[in-house]
Scaffold this active site. Structure first.
Site, PDB file in Angstrom:
ATOM      1  CB  CYS A  98      -0.922   0.011   1.207  1.00 26.19           C
ATOM      2  SG  CYS A  98      -2.028   1.441   1.229  1.00 26.19           S
ATOM      3  N   GLY A 210      -2.823  -6.782 -10.294  1.00 34.16           N
ATOM      4  CA  GLY A 210      -2.642  -5.520 -11.002  1.00 34.16           C
ATOM      5  C   GLY A 210      -3.149  -5.563 -12.429  1.00 34.16           C
TER       6      GLY A 210
END
Length: 330
Positions: A98, A210
């Protein structure tokens, strides 16, 4: 039969702050019995110092379900992992991906890519305190790091500390100058590097995260040798397209449901939530994308989003929203 966490990781829904709460996960589980589900990130300080065990609440139907922890203190993370195991989670995951400012200020998340030795200390301590597998979700690098140099070294370090399952977000994170939202699209994805890491570490279970937006894309990566694929925004925004076909297309388990069937199966759960004093919107906000791209989807979203926030809103709102997509009278 439910898959083990390792088998279920063949397809997983990414941990997403403000999105993958317990209501979202229950909804996703109704659509797919096999897919591995993750909590939002829970910080170790919140559990250990703040006593926030309520953040770990989940329904038994959610299994297999993993908890993602954020932190950078090995002792604190070990205690948090122990608590998570007591609560019954199937996997404990460490967030090393993150990029948000709030996470950086706590010295964890993607910034930990810069200190692999500390990550190794953390996961080693977590594993010693855990009764389930400890895994890592990370970026391929941060800032000016060269992913082709730092990622193999990072994996070697955490592998030596006992980690055998990783999820690689195939995009480098820029900790300064880019917002978390921009970090989801910039810089470019490097799928080839993730595949290379699987070849370099054949004994590790490697999942790719992703940019994957369809089950067909997921199958392509799996066929090319990866052990798993993690899907985030696509699974949330268009859950039917991802999760309704997941068991059949990814796990080879028959029994695909329809979106209206999912709505019907959600009703008892929602009724229990309402009876306990909860609001309808807390659950149905996660269901807005269920009919994405289908006739009546706009009316479904409008009726549900407007009606669910009204005082005393109940299952009648769900029926009213369902009528335009099923062609029946509410």
């Amino acid at each position: 039969m439910k898959a083990s966490p390792r088998d279920a990781a063949r397809l997983s829904v990414a941990p997403m702050m403000d999105w993958t709460d317990r209501h979202c996960r229950y909804f996703h589980r109704v659509m797919s019995a096999q897919t591995l589900l993750y909590t939002e990130m829970v910080t170790a300080p919140a559990l250990v110092r703040g006593g926030a065990r309520h953040l770990l609440t989940f329904d038994p139907a959610e299994h297999p379900v993993a908890v993602q922890l954020g932190g950078s203190d090995p002792r604190e993370l070990a205690e948090a992992a122990r608590i998570c195991c007591e609560e019954g989670y199937d996997e404990v995951n460490l967030n090393v991906g993150c990029p948000s400012d709030r996470v950086q200020s706590g010295a964890f998340g993607a910034v930990l890519m810069k200190t692999p030795e500390l990550v190794a200390e953390c996961v080693s301590a977590m594993a010693a305190a855990s009764t389930v597998e400890v895994t890592v979700k990370c970026r391929i690098g941060v800032d000016d790091q060269n992913p082709h140099e730092v990622l193999p070294a990072f994996l070697e370090t955490i592998r030596a500390a006992g980690v055998r399952r990783v999820t690689l977000h195939a995009r480098k994170a820029w900790l300064q100058g880019l917002s978390p939202k921009e970090n989801r699209d910039i810089p470019p994805l490097d799928y080839d590097l993730v595949h290379a890491m699987k070849r370099a570490f054949p004994d590790m279970h490697v999942s790719l995260n992703g940019g994957v937006a369809t089950l067909a894309q997921a199958r392509t990566h799996l066929a090319a040798g990866l052990d798993g694929v993690m899907i985030g925004r696509a699974a949330y925004n268009d859950p039917g397209a991802i999760l309704l076909g997941a068991d059949e297309e990814i796990f080879g388990v028959p029994g695909r449901k329809t979106a209206p069937q999912v709505v019907e199966e959600m009703k008892p759960y929602i009724a229990r939530h309402l009876a306990a004093g909860g609001g309808l919107h807390a659950v149905t906000r996660h269901m807005l994308g269920l009919f994405a791209g289908q006739p009546g989807a706009r009316a479904w979203r409008r009726i549900l989003s407007q009606g669910a926030t009204q005082p005393g809103a109940g299952l009648e709102v769900l029926d009213a929203a369902l009528a335009p997509v099923t062609g029946t009278a509410a």
